[in-house]
Design a protein around this motif. Structure first.
Motif, PDB file in Angstrom:
ATOM      1  N   SER A  27       0.829  -1.176   0.000  1.00 50.99           N
ATOM      2  CA  SER A  27       0.000   0.000   0.000  1.00 50.99           C
ATOM      3  C   SER A  27       0.884   1.254   0.000  1.00 50.99           C
ATOM      4  CB  SER A  27      -0.910  -0.104   1.228  1.00 50.99           C
ATOM      5  OG  SER A  27      -1.300   1.140   1.626  1.00 50.99           O
ATOM      6  N   VAL A  28       0.636   2.118  -0.952  1.00 53.12           N
ATOM      7  CA  VAL A  28       1.391   3.365  -1.069  1.00 53.12           C
ATOM      8  C   VAL A  28       0.402   4.517  -0.899  1.00 53.12           C
ATOM      9  CG1 VAL A  28       2.789   4.803  -2.603  1.00 53.12           C
ATOM     10  CG2 VAL A  28       3.025   2.306  -2.675  1.00 53.12           C
ATOM     11  N   ALA A  29       0.621   5.353   0.080  1.00 53.79           N
ATOM     12  CA  ALA A  29      -0.257   6.519   0.257  1.00 53.79           C
ATOM     13  C   ALA A  29       0.389   7.710  -0.450  1.00 53.79           C
ATOM     14  CB  ALA A  29      -0.439   6.818   1.742  1.00 53.79           C
ATOM     15  N   ALA A  30      -0.240   8.161  -1.526  1.00 51.76           N
ATOM     16  CA  ALA A  30       0.297   9.329  -2.236  1.00 51.76           C
ATOM     17  C   ALA A  30       0.042  10.574  -1.389  1.00 51.76           C
ATOM     18  CB  ALA A  30      -0.367   9.456  -3.594  1.00 51.76           C
ATOM     19  N   ASP A  39       4.790   1.831   4.118  1.00 50.77           N
ATOM     20  CA  ASP A  39       5.152   1.142   5.365  1.00 50.77           C
ATOM     21  C   ASP A  39       5.624   2.139   6.429  1.00 50.77           C
ATOM     22  OD1 ASP A  39       4.616  -1.194   4.007  1.00 50.77           O
ATOM     23  OD2 ASP A  39       6.699  -1.444   3.346  1.00 50.77           O
ATOM     24  N   GLY A  40       4.899   3.220   6.562  1.00 52.16           N
ATOM     25  CA  GLY A  40       5.213   4.188   7.624  1.00 52.16           C
ATOM     26  C   GLY A  40       6.387   5.113   7.310  1.00 52.16           C
ATOM     27  N   ARG A  41       6.984   4.983   6.132  1.00 53.28           N
ATOM     28  CA  ARG A  41       8.121   5.860   5.780  1.00 53.28           C
ATOM     29  C   ARG A  41       7.727   6.832   4.697  1.00 53.28           C
ATOM     30  NH1 ARG A  41      12.837   3.345   3.293  1.00 53.28           N
ATOM     31  NH2 ARG A  41      13.824   5.375   3.540  1.00 53.28           N
ATOM     32  N   ARG A  42       8.168   8.067   4.845  1.00 47.87           N
ATOM     33  CA  ARG A  42       7.909   9.054   3.782  1.00 47.87           C
ATOM     34  C   ARG A  42       8.991   8.936   2.714  1.00 47.87           C
ATOM     35  NH1 ARG A  42       5.027  13.851   4.164  1.00 47.87           N
ATOM     36  NH2 ARG A  42       6.780  15.072   3.380  1.00 47.87           N
ATOM     37  N   LEU A  43       8.558   8.805   1.470  1.00 45.06           N
ATOM     38  CA  LEU A  43       9.511   8.687   0.354  1.00 45.06           C
ATOM     39  C   LEU A  43       9.150   9.733  -0.689  1.00 45.06           C
ATOM     40  CD1 LEU A  43       9.276   4.818  -0.253  1.00 45.06           C
ATOM     41  CD2 LEU A  43      11.049   6.012   1.041  1.00 45.06           C
ATOM     42  N   ARG A  44      10.150  10.132  -1.464  1.00 48.61           N
ATOM     43  CA  ARG A  44       9.830  10.969  -2.608  1.00 48.61           C
ATOM     44  C   ARG A  44       9.334  10.060  -3.726  1.00 48.61           C
ATOM     45  NH1 ARG A  44      14.694  15.171  -1.972  1.00 48.61           N
ATOM     46  NH2 ARG A  44      15.537  13.391  -0.874  1.00 48.61           N
ATOM     47  N   ASN A  45       8.171  10.414  -4.265  1.00 45.70           N
ATOM     48  CA  ASN A  45       7.463   9.509  -5.170  1.00 45.70           C
ATOM     49  C   ASN A  45       7.833   9.790  -6.630  1.00 45.70           C
ATOM     50  OD1 ASN A  45       5.678   7.890  -6.491  1.00 45.70           O
ATOM     51  ND2 ASN A  45       3.826   8.752  -5.588  1.00 45.70           N
ATOM     52  N   PHE A  46       8.673   8.930  -7.180  1.00 42.37           N
ATOM     53  CA  PHE A  46       9.035   9.045  -8.601  1.00 42.37           C
ATOM     54  C   PHE A  46       8.464   7.873  -9.384  1.00 42.37           C
ATOM     55  CE2 PHE A  46      12.203  11.868  -6.729  1.00 42.37           C
ATOM     56  CZ  PHE A  46      12.168  12.928  -7.624  1.00 42.37           C
ATOM     57  N   ALA A  47       7.303   7.390  -8.937  1.00 38.97           N
ATOM     58  CA  ALA A  47       6.675   6.243  -9.603  1.00 38.97           C
ATOM     59  C   ALA A  47       5.236   6.569  -9.987  1.00 38.97           C
ATOM     60  CB  ALA A  47       6.713   5.029  -8.672  1.00 38.97           C
ATOM     61  N   SER A  48       4.901   7.847 -10.018  1.00 36.91           N
ATOM     62  CA  SER A  48       3.511   8.229 -10.255  1.00 36.91           C
ATOM     63  C   SER A  48       3.362   8.858 -11.635  1.00 36.91           C
ATOM     64  CB  SER A  48       3.111   9.241  -9.180  1.00 36.91           C
ATOM     65  OG  SER A  48       1.992   9.973  -9.592  1.00 36.91           O
ATOM     66  N   ASN A  49       2.193   8.672 -12.240  1.00 37.65           N
ATOM     67  CA  ASN A  49       1.919   9.297 -13.543  1.00 37.65           C
ATOM     68  C   ASN A  49       1.138  10.611 -13.394  1.00 37.65           C
ATOM     69  OD1 ASN A  49       3.109   7.114 -14.893  1.00 37.65           O
ATOM     70  ND2 ASN A  49       1.192   5.960 -14.816  1.00 37.65           N
ATOM     71  N   ASP A  50       1.102  11.101 -12.174  1.00 41.57           N
ATOM     72  CA  ASP A  50       0.409  12.369 -11.899  1.00 41.57           C
ATOM     73  C   ASP A  50       1.353  13.505 -12.333  1.00 41.57           C
ATOM     74  OD1 ASP A  50      -1.106  14.396 -10.736  1.00 41.57           O
ATOM     75  OD2 ASP A  50      -0.398  13.974  -8.695  1.00 41.57           O
ATOM     76  N   TYR A  51       1.599  13.575 -13.660  1.00 41.21           N
ATOM     77  CA  TYR A  51       2.703  14.379 -14.189  1.00 41.21           C
ATOM     78  C   TYR A  51       2.676  15.845 -13.796  1.00 41.21           C
ATOM     79  CZ  TYR A  51       3.422  10.290 -17.099  1.00 41.21           C
ATOM     80  OH  TYR A  51       3.635   9.013 -17.516  1.00 41.21           O
ATOM     81  N   LEU A  52       1.478  16.405 -13.666  1.00 44.54           N
ATOM     82  CA  LEU A  52       1.415  17.837 -13.372  1.00 44.54           C
ATOM     83  C   LEU A  52       1.178  18.092 -11.886  1.00 44.54           C
ATOM     84  CD1 LEU A  52      -0.540  19.080 -16.519  1.00 44.54           C
ATOM     85  CD2 LEU A  52       1.930  19.081 -16.109  1.00 44.54           C
ATOM     86  N   GLY A  53       1.182  17.028 -11.104  1.00 42.67           N
ATOM     87  CA  GLY A  53       0.969  17.195  -9.660  1.00 42.67           C
ATOM     88  C   GLY A  53      -0.443  17.655  -9.335  1.00 42.67           C
ATOM     89  N   LEU A  54      -1.409  17.307 -10.190  1.00 43.65           N
ATOM     90  CA  LEU A  54      -2.765  17.829  -9.988  1.00 43.65           C
ATOM     91  C   LEU A  54      -3.627  16.956  -9.072  1.00 43.65           C
ATOM     92  CD1 LEU A  54      -3.676  19.245 -13.522  1.00 43.65           C
ATOM     93  CD2 LEU A  54      -2.793  20.428 -11.507  1.00 43.65           C
ATOM     94  N   ALA A  55      -3.217  15.712  -8.835  1.00 45.19           N
ATOM     95  CA  ALA A  55      -4.080  14.824  -8.038  1.00 45.19           C
ATOM     96  C   ALA A  55      -4.309  15.375  -6.626  1.00 45.19           C
ATOM     97  CB  ALA A  55      -3.483  13.418  -7.974  1.00 45.19           C
ATOM     98  N   GLU A 344      17.189   4.766   0.277  1.00 41.75           N
ATOM     99  CA  GLU A 344      17.685   6.149   0.276  1.00 41.75           C
ATOM    100  C   GLU A 344      16.551   7.179   0.259  1.00 41.75           C
ATOM    101  OE1 GLU A 344      21.044   7.427  -1.605  1.00 41.75           O
ATOM    102  OE2 GLU A 344      22.059   5.481  -1.696  1.00 41.75           O
ATOM    103  N   GLY A 345      15.303   6.679   0.226  1.00 37.71           N
ATOM    104  CA  GLY A 345      14.179   7.613   0.337  1.00 37.71           C
ATOM    105  C   GLY A 345      13.477   7.957  -0.967  1.00 37.71           C
ATOM    106  N   PHE A 346      13.711   7.139  -2.021  1.00 32.46           N
ATOM    107  CA  PHE A 346      13.071   7.420  -3.313  1.00 32.46           C
ATOM    108  C   PHE A 346      12.249   6.224  -3.771  1.00 32.46           C
ATOM    109  CE2 PHE A 346      17.122   9.669  -3.183  1.00 32.46           C
ATOM    110  CZ  PHE A 346      16.715  10.978  -3.449  1.00 32.46           C
ATOM    111  N   LEU A 347      10.999   6.449  -4.115  1.00 32.13           N
ATOM    112  CA  LEU A 347      10.192   5.369  -4.682  1.00 32.13           C
ATOM    113  C   LEU A 347      10.254   5.459  -6.208  1.00 32.13           C
ATOM    114  CD1 LEU A 347       8.192   3.032  -4.039  1.00 32.13           C
ATOM    115  CD2 LEU A 347       6.366   4.674  -4.466  1.00 32.13           C
ATOM    116  N   VAL A 348      10.834   4.414  -6.831  1.00 27.85           N
ATOM    117  CA  VAL A 348      10.812   4.328  -8.304  1.00 27.85           C
ATOM    118  C   VAL A 348      10.338   2.927  -8.657  1.00 27.85           C
ATOM    119  CG1 VAL A 348      12.793   5.900  -8.525  1.00 27.85           C
ATOM    120  CG2 VAL A 348      13.155   3.454  -8.681  1.00 27.85           C
TER     121      VAL A 348
END
Ligand code: PMP
Length: 389
Positions: A27-30, A39-55, A344-348
């Protein structure tokens, strides 16, 4: 003891596991601003197709909230009783955005491809698919009953020979992604248009990853490459740059009326939730009013690709947009590097066969307008470190 009805599936799963191809899930909470929680850790999300950050844009959230008074679910398929005011508004909004007379909505982009292609092509026709087309386009061609042929966009002469051989088919369809979702490159639409025109074929283009990102008005690769008028059918999704969910076709009234009557994935599915339609309308306003979002995103992606290549990584030369693949050959290496990046804190995303051809497992990194320059610089350094290990 009852025999295990699913022993054959257990065997299949064990085989996938043995090849490093078993797909897990979690489960990934955007979160806003390009972050997520896993899993309780904040990561920078580089696996999303929300290209313009509009979600997570407050304007979309507010629009969705405002439409909830009409209920959460639409309650019926569009032609029965599910198409309400927000659906009609979104159809009009999409048609205007795309510069077309009309539009029809679908439950998802996948359903839009399936329903549209199966409504247009049929037995006796020939459908030509790029070999790296999205699964929904391939499935759609199969479902249509047309004779499916696969071509390579880097070998258009071979493709033309095949197209010429299909002169006896009732109709010919050429079907392609506009921005390829796993390689990040653009289809050669001017060349495909020329071939389609020469051989009396209809070109169908899926703009899923390009709407909102490419073109002066954000309409996608066909606009960017200056061939909008020459593409017969353009399919879009609301689930990526538009930040919501749903699919659509905007086009001439005859085409749209046909899809209302024959595209089974919208006729026989419940209409989109009205709140989704309201959010999508708000997203289109933003796409029209804030072109700087897509311009900055594409400039950042270009810098990022250069940084990765300078670090000796394999990023295909043809990659043009916010989808940046880093080719790592075997599936286990791709999984390992993705896991280290996560440490290292990045979701890809690590992408393996069958989604991509064997030997081309990769990281699929997607940049979005929500990421800061610093996020992207830090990611480039981390990818170089982890892939070198
Ligand atoms: N087309 C392409 C090229 C895609 O990548 C996707 C989704 N990954 C789809 C269509 C399906 O869109 P949706 O997620 O809206 O079903």
């Amino acid at each position: 003891m009852s025999p295990d009805r699913f022993a054959w599936l257990a065997t299949g799963l064990a085989e996938l596991d043995g090849e490093g191809l078993l797909r897990g899930r979690r489960s990934v909470a955007a979160l806003p601003d390009g972050w997520c929680e896993v899993d309780g850790r904040r990561l920078r999300n580089f696996a999303s197709n929300d290209y313009l950050g509009l979600a997570h844009d407050p304007r979309l959230i507010e629009a969705a909230r405002g439409a909830l008074s009409g209920g959460v679910g639409a309650g019926a398929s569009p032609l029965v009783a599910g198409r309400g005011e927000w659906h009609a508004r979104l159809e009009q909004r999409l048609a205007a955005f795309e510069g077309q007379p009309a539009a029809v909505l679908f439950p998802t982009g996948y359903a839009a491809n399936l329903g549209t292609i199966a409504a247009l092509a049929g037995r006796g026709d020939a459908a030509f698919c790029d070999r790296l087309n999205h699964a929904s386009l391939v499935d759609a061609c199969r479902l249509s009953g047309a004779r499916l042929r696969v071509y390579r966009r880097d070998r258009l002469e071979d493709f033309e020979r095949e197209l010429a051989k299909a002169a006896g088919a009732a109709r010919r369809f050429v079907v392609t992604d506009s921005l390829f979702s796993m390689d990040g490159d653009a289809a050669p639409l001017p060349e495909l248009c020329a071939l389609a025109e020469k051989h009396d074929a209809l070109l169908i283009v899926d703009e899923a990853h390009a709407t909102g990102v490419f073109g002066a008005r954000g309409r996608g690769i066909a606009e960017w490459q200056g061939v909008e008028e020459r593409v017969a059918v353009r399919v879009g999704t609301l689930s990526k740059a538009i930040g919501a969910v749903g699919g659509f076709v905007a086009g001439p009234r005859t085409l749209v009326d046909w899809l209302w009557n024959r595209a089974r994935t919208q006729i026989y599915s419940t209409a989109l939730p009205p709140a989704m339609c309201a959010a999508a309308c708000a997203a289109i306003d933003v796409i029209e009013q804030e072109p700087e979002r897509r311009e900055r995103l594409r400039a950042t992606a270009q810098r990022f690709r250069h940084e990765l290549r300078d670090a000796g990584l394999v990023v295909p030369a043809t990659c043009v947009g916010p989808i940046v693949p880093v080719i790592l050959d075997g599936p286990r290496r791709a999984m390992r590097v993705a896991a280290e990046l996560e440490d290292e804190g990045f979701l890809v995303a690590a992408i393996r066969p069958p989604t991509v051809p064997r030997g081309t497992s990769r990281l699929r990194i997607t940049l979005t307008a929500a990421h800061s320059d610093r996020d992207v610089e830090e990611l480039a350094a981390a990818v170089a470190r982890c892939a070198a290990g």
